[in-house]
Design an enzyme around this catalytic site. Structure first.
Site, PDB file in Angstrom:
ATOM      1  N   SER A  92      41.510  30.008  38.053  1.00  0.00           N
ATOM      2  CA  SER A  92      40.723  31.240  38.023  1.00  0.00           C
ATOM      3  C   SER A  92      41.536  32.445  37.553  1.00  0.00           C
ATOM      4  O   SER A  92      42.049  32.464  36.444  1.00  0.00           O
ATOM      5  CB  SER A  92      40.099  31.478  39.391  1.00  0.00           C
ATOM      6  N   ASP A 234      39.054  32.057  34.153  1.00  0.00           N
ATOM      7  CA  ASP A 234      38.130  30.937  33.928  1.00  0.00           C
ATOM      8  C   ASP A 234      36.707  31.395  33.629  1.00  0.00           C
ATOM      9  O   ASP A 234      35.790  30.582  33.544  1.00  0.00           O
ATOM     10  CB  ASP A 234      38.143  29.967  35.113  1.00  0.00           C
TER      11      ASP A 234
END
Length: 443
Positions: A92, A234
């Site tokens: 992420s 992401d």
């Protein structure tokens, strides 16, 4: 501990290595034996290193299809109704040395690593046969195209805009499919940090940290843009700055989007996380919607959206979820509604920001503590005369302010969000609680 509440995440080579990836693949393969699995990866160095080991582990038991370098929303979209499990190797918005795994079922509902993966996980040896299979693996033989349908969905759904818009891709996963889509939708665009690089040379791929927003703010101001966008690593978070370079909080964006949705679909349910400003439920109810408060985190929000058939959900952390795409995050749909609000109201983004910024909100403040439960209990006792909820940590509602104090799922931290009727009360109460926590932490 790499098994988190929402995903598996750790430092590559230290907490997550090739042996772990192979073992995880074997364990998931045994759990989903004979099932069809979609696998993708973000741009991180560690993700690409672990990918072949993970796939070899899966291949012993499952039918594997490789999507390539993709964003997390694209993984959800690609998995939905077509695969039994979707997995993207990603960490992420974390720094470049991290990597990890996010997983969802065919309804794009996340798997809980702690509840569903950790209990079945065990280590397998990296034998010479496994290393041979990894070297021989040809990912092209497993490749599938998940971008075509994803791209078509947005090109059909979102009208083109001639507004001057800057986009910071943060060198992350959105430099592939999302860049292609925005190249066609935004006629007057300025793209920065728009090539994939797992070292994230410009800045950490985070939409919330002040230092990560400097590039997009500078670009907006220097080029006279009407707004600026920034994706995280992401691509499941979207940060937005207005034409003045001011950052719009995720809850303010949630309120703006909710109003636009309710203009089209009155009476629908809209979910917001319990850290959000009071303006969010107020707007939802004013425009005929049903406001539903949720725990923090995409795992809880997606499950709740499915259970109550919610139309939309928003979080303070810049996650925006839409029923129409499959009850998962879609920054591109969020952008669509923000642009629609500007058009419908004939207002600049700074004017919309001012309109919805009715209260003084502290933002999230972190405290490192020795005993999370002890501090929470004592704070609860201190504010016993106020209304107290315990949906996620404690939410305490007093006459002119409210706050939520909740433990981090991954660190020895307490996270405070406080809102008051004005700036003076907000700062006064933040200082009061800060002093209380510091005193309790020394006991």
């Amino acid at each position: 501990m790499v098994f988190k509440a929402y995903d598996i995440r750790g430092i590559y080579g230290k907490e997550l290595d090739e042996a772990f990836a192979y073992s995880l693949g074997r364990c998931i393969g045994q759990k989903f034996k004979g099932k069809k699995i979609l696998v993708g990866n973000d741009v991180r160095i560690g993700s690409k290193k672990l990918l072949p080991y993970f796939i070899i582990g899966l291949l012993e038991e499952c039918d594997i299809h490789y999507a390539g370098t993709i964003s997390t929303p694209l993984m959800y979209f690609g998995t939905k109704d077509k695969y039994d499990l979707g997995v993207v190797l990603t960490a992420s918005h974390n720094p470049p040395e991290y990597t990890g795994f996010k997983m969802c079922d065919k309804n794009a509902i996340p798997l809980s690593p702690i509840e569903e993966i950790k209990p079945i996980f065990k280590r397998f040896e990296l034998t010479s046969d496994v290393e041979r299979d990894v070297k021989a693996l040809d990912l092209n033989t497993l490749k599938v195209d998940v971008i075509k349908d994803y791209k078509q969905f947005f090109l059909n759904r979102i009208k083109k805009s001639d507004r001057k818009i800057a986009v910071d891709f943060a060198n992350g996963s959105t430099t592939i499919a999302e860049k292609e889509i925005l190249s066609e939708l935004l006629e007057n665009r300025i793209f920065i940090n728009d090539y994939p690089d797992g070292n994230f040379p410009a800045h950490q791929p985070d939409t919330l940290k002040e230092e990560c927003l400097k590039d997009i703010i500078k670009t907006v101001k220097e080029n006279g843009c009407e707004l600026g966008l920034i994706f995280d690593g992401d691509g499941d978070r979207l940060g937005i700055v207005d034409e003045k370079g001011d950052v719009l909080r995720g809850d303010i964006l949630t309120a703006i989007i909710a109003r636009e949705i309710l203009k089209e679909k009155p009476n629908v349910k809209i979910v917001y996380d319990l850290r959000c400003s009071k303006i969010v439920p107020e707007v939802i109810e004013k425009f005929g919607g049903i406001a539903v408060k949720s725990r923090v985190g995409h795992y809880f929000i997606k499950k709740l959206m499915h259970e109550i058939d919610a139309e939309f959900a928003g979080e303070l952390s810049n996650h925006f979820y839409f029923k129409e795409i499959g009850y998962f995050e879609s920054p591109l749909l969020a952008l669509h509604y923000i642009l629609k609000a500007m058009d419908d109201e004939n207002k600049s983004l700074s004017e919309l920001n001012k309109e919805f910024n009715k209260y003084a909100h502290s933002g999230e403040i972190n405290f490192k503590v020795k005993d999370q439960n002890y501090v929470i209990q004592k704070i609860k006792e201190h504010f016993k005369n106020c209304k107290i909820e315990e949906l996620d940590g404690i939410s305490i509602y007093c006459e002119k302010f409210w706050f939520n104090l909740r433990p981090s799922n991954t660190e020895p931290l307490l996270r405070l969000n406080l809102e008051a009727e004005d700036e003076y009360i907000m700062k006064e109460k933040v200082n009061e609680i800060k002093k209380l926590i510091e005193e309790l932490n020394t006991q």
